[in-house]
Write a protein that holds these residues in place. Structure first.
Motif, mmCIF file in Angstrom:
data_model
loop_
_atom_site.group_PDB
_atom_site.id
_atom_site.type_symbol
_atom_site.label_atom_id
_atom_site.label_comp_id
_atom_site.label_asym_id
_atom_site.label_seq_id
_atom_site.Cartn_x
_atom_site.Cartn_y
_atom_site.Cartn_z
ATOM 1 N N LEU A 257 54.455 77.647 67.065
ATOM 2 C CA LEU A 257 55.779 78.167 66.730
ATOM 3 C C LEU A 257 56.493 78.767 67.938
ATOM 4 O O LEU A 257 57.689 79.033 67.879
ATOM 5 N N SER A 258 55.752 78.959 69.037
ATOM 6 C CA SER A 258 56.390 79.475 70.249
ATOM 7 C C SER A 258 57.116 78.369 71.009
ATOM 8 O O SER A 258 57.789 78.636 72.000
ATOM 9 N N GLN A 259 56.960 77.135 70.546
ATOM 10 C CA GLN A 259 57.629 75.990 71.166
ATOM 11 C C GLN A 259 58.539 75.329 70.131
ATOM 12 O O GLN A 259 58.227 74.258 69.609
ATOM 13 N N PRO A 260 59.670 75.957 69.803
ATOM 14 C CA PRO A 260 60.514 75.488 68.702
ATOM 15 C C PRO A 260 61.108 74.104 68.905
ATOM 16 O O PRO A 260 61.520 73.453 67.934
ATOM 17 N N ASN A 261 61.164 73.619 70.130
ATOM 18 C CA ASN A 261 61.787 72.329 70.397
ATOM 19 C C ASN A 261 60.794 71.183 70.549
ATOM 20 O O ASN A 261 61.165 70.093 70.984
ATOM 21 N N THR A 262 59.549 71.428 70.187
ATOM 22 C CA THR A 262 58.572 70.345 70.215
ATOM 23 C C THR A 262 58.608 69.598 68.889
ATOM 24 O O THR A 262 59.113 70.095 67.879
ATOM 25 N N GLN A 263 58.054 68.396 68.890
ATOM 26 C CA GLN A 263 58.091 67.541 67.709
ATOM 27 C C GLN A 263 57.112 68.044 66.653
ATOM 28 O O GLN A 263 55.937 68.259 66.935
ATOM 29 N N LEU A 264 57.585 68.222 65.424
ATOM 30 C CA LEU A 264 56.758 68.743 64.336
ATOM 31 C C LEU A 264 55.767 67.698 63.841
ATOM 32 O O LEU A 264 54.570 67.967 63.723
ATOM 33 N N HIS A 265 56.243 66.500 63.524
ATOM 34 C CA HIS A 265 55.405 65.410 63.030
ATOM 35 C C HIS A 265 55.404 64.252 64.021
ATOM 36 O O HIS A 265 56.356 64.082 64.778
ATOM 37 N N TYR A 266 54.383 63.442 63.968
ATOM 38 C CA TYR A 266 54.331 62.303 64.881
ATOM 39 C C TYR A 266 55.273 61.183 64.462
ATOM 40 O O TYR A 266 55.563 60.278 65.242
ATOM 41 N N TYR A 267 55.787 61.228 63.229
ATOM 42 C CA TYR A 267 56.533 60.093 62.693
ATOM 43 C C TYR A 267 58.013 60.369 62.428
ATOM 44 O O TYR A 267 58.713 59.504 61.900
ATOM 45 N N ASP A 268 58.508 61.558 62.719
ATOM 46 C CA ASP A 268 59.927 61.823 62.490
ATOM 47 C C ASP A 268 60.483 62.664 63.622
ATOM 48 O O ASP A 268 59.800 62.911 64.625
ATOM 49 N N ASN A 269 61.728 63.099 63.479
ATOM 50 C CA ASN A 269 62.357 63.865 64.560
ATOM 51 C C ASN A 269 62.633 65.312 64.174
ATOM 52 O O ASN A 269 63.552 65.932 64.698
ATOM 53 N N LEU A 270 61.818 65.843 63.255
ATOM 54 C CA LEU A 270 61.917 67.259 62.945
ATOM 55 C C LEU A 270 61.329 68.078 64.088
ATOM 56 O O LEU A 270 60.324 67.698 64.693
ATOM 57 N N CYS A 271 61.970 69.209 64.354
ATOM 58 C CA CYS A 271 61.480 70.104 65.403
ATOM 59 C C CYS A 271 60.546 71.158 64.811
ATOM 60 O O CYS A 271 60.593 71.461 63.612
ATOM 61 N N MET A 272 59.734 71.758 65.663
ATOM 62 C CA MET A 272 58.835 72.819 65.240
ATOM 63 C C MET A 272 59.595 73.981 64.615
ATOM 64 O O MET A 272 59.075 74.680 63.736
ATOM 65 N N ALA A 273 60.839 74.185 65.043
ATOM 66 C CA ALA A 273 61.650 75.276 64.504
ATOM 67 C C ALA A 273 61.843 75.152 62.999
ATOM 68 O O ALA A 273 62.127 76.133 62.310
#
Length: 315
Positions: A257-273
């Motif tokens: 969660l300290s990296q809000p702009n990283t990719q959340l899932h491997y298959y979409d473009n949702l961000c960690m935020a």
């Protein structure tokens, strides 16, 4: 400490009792929000890190498999909360499984014995296929959906495990280099169940669902009590795997969660935020729980998202 102890006791002692067959709870779809990432700006893992991950996975697979290893280690770490004898499958003789009726959904089947029996009578099996059971030593891998998998190219290694557990409706087609395409068990809820015929692994897919007629009561309770936390389907799958196999690995786990702009899932473009808006899962507690398992050598983290054994150690 009290809250953490309660979490561990719930997930370890009772989470697996009602796991595969008709029930593995999955709390209502997390409202991740619409925070989308610009994937062109996301820096994926370096080639060196990917090679290290691939080499580490090979080492795990090439080492001699240790029968009953993970159960013994879980019993050592959580003596009063984990039972090696707990069956991960509900059997049709439900009267012999009274622990399954201690709690209301999603943790049990309190006051639902008749409905449970009706559903179980419709199911053809309540265990892994005989071909798996006859294997002297089985290795499980739980494949999470984390963006940490992107670029690691662990697909070939993941396909070598005896039991591959996938979560929800995460696709494999188009991502096989990263996540493989073998699926033995898919833990999901009905709305998140497959996908397409191409996502099924022939003769090997188990869809684990929630008994939907009881959804509304516990979902409504959650809405009224936003402080209520339940384990994610991912950490539940890890504990389930400790009851199914002799050795357990995981891949694709880890919310930074300290990296809000990283990719959340491997298959979409949702961000960690997007994780910031959810309240039903205690990600911090789960991370500490998984870190403990990895640091103690109970399970292996093939992608290094929770704790990286194959990363260079800093002084």
């Amino acid at each position: 400490m009290k809250r953490r102890s309660g979490f561990l006791k719930g997930i370890l002692k009772y989470g697996t009792i009602v796991a595969v067959g008709i029930f593995i709870f999955y709390v209502v779809k997390s409202s991740f929000g619409s925070e989308e990432c610009d994937l062109t700006k996301i820096q994926y893992m370096s080639s060196e890190h990917a090679k290290s991950a691939q080499k580490y996975a090979e080492q795990v697979l090439q080492a001699e498999c240790r029968p009953s290893f993970v159960k013994k280690q879980m019993s050592r770490l959580f003596a009063e909360k984990y039972s090696k004898e707990t069956s991960p499958f509900l059997r049709k003789d439900i009267n012999a499984q009274m622990d399954a009726f201690k709690y209301e959904p999603p943790f049990g089947f309190h006051k639902l014995s008749e409905k449970l029996q009706d559903v179980l009578d419709l199911l053809p099996e309540h265990d892994l296929p005989e071909s798996f059971q006859l294997k002297h030593c089985k290795r499980c891998v739980v494949v999470g959906n984390g963006g940490v998998l992107h670029g690691l190219e662990l697909g070939y290694a993941l396909n070598q495990f005896d039991v591959v557990i996938r979560l929800n409706n995460a696709p494999v087609q188009g991502y096989t280099d990263h996540v493989g395409n073998k699926t033995t068990i898919r833990m999901t809820y009905p709305e998140g169940a497959p996908l397409s015929e191409q996502e099924y692994y022939p003769n090997g897919l188990f869809v684990v669902v929630l008994f939907k007629s009881v959804d509304l009561s516990w979902i409504q309770a959650m809405v009224k009590n936003e402080s209520l936390n339940v384990p994610t389907i991912g950490v539940t799958a890890v504990v389930l795997a400790t009851h199914l196999c002799d050795e357990v690995s995981l891949a694709g786990f880890g919310y930074d969660l300290s990296q809000p702009n990283t990719q959340l899932h491997y298959y979409d473009n949702l961000c960690m935020a997007a994780m910031n808006g959810q309240t039903m899962h205690n990600v911090t507690t789960e991370t500490k729980f998984l870190q403990k398992l990895i640091k103690e050598g109970v399970v292996k983290d093939l992608s290094g998202g929770i704790y990286c054994d194959f990363c260079p150690k800093t002084s």
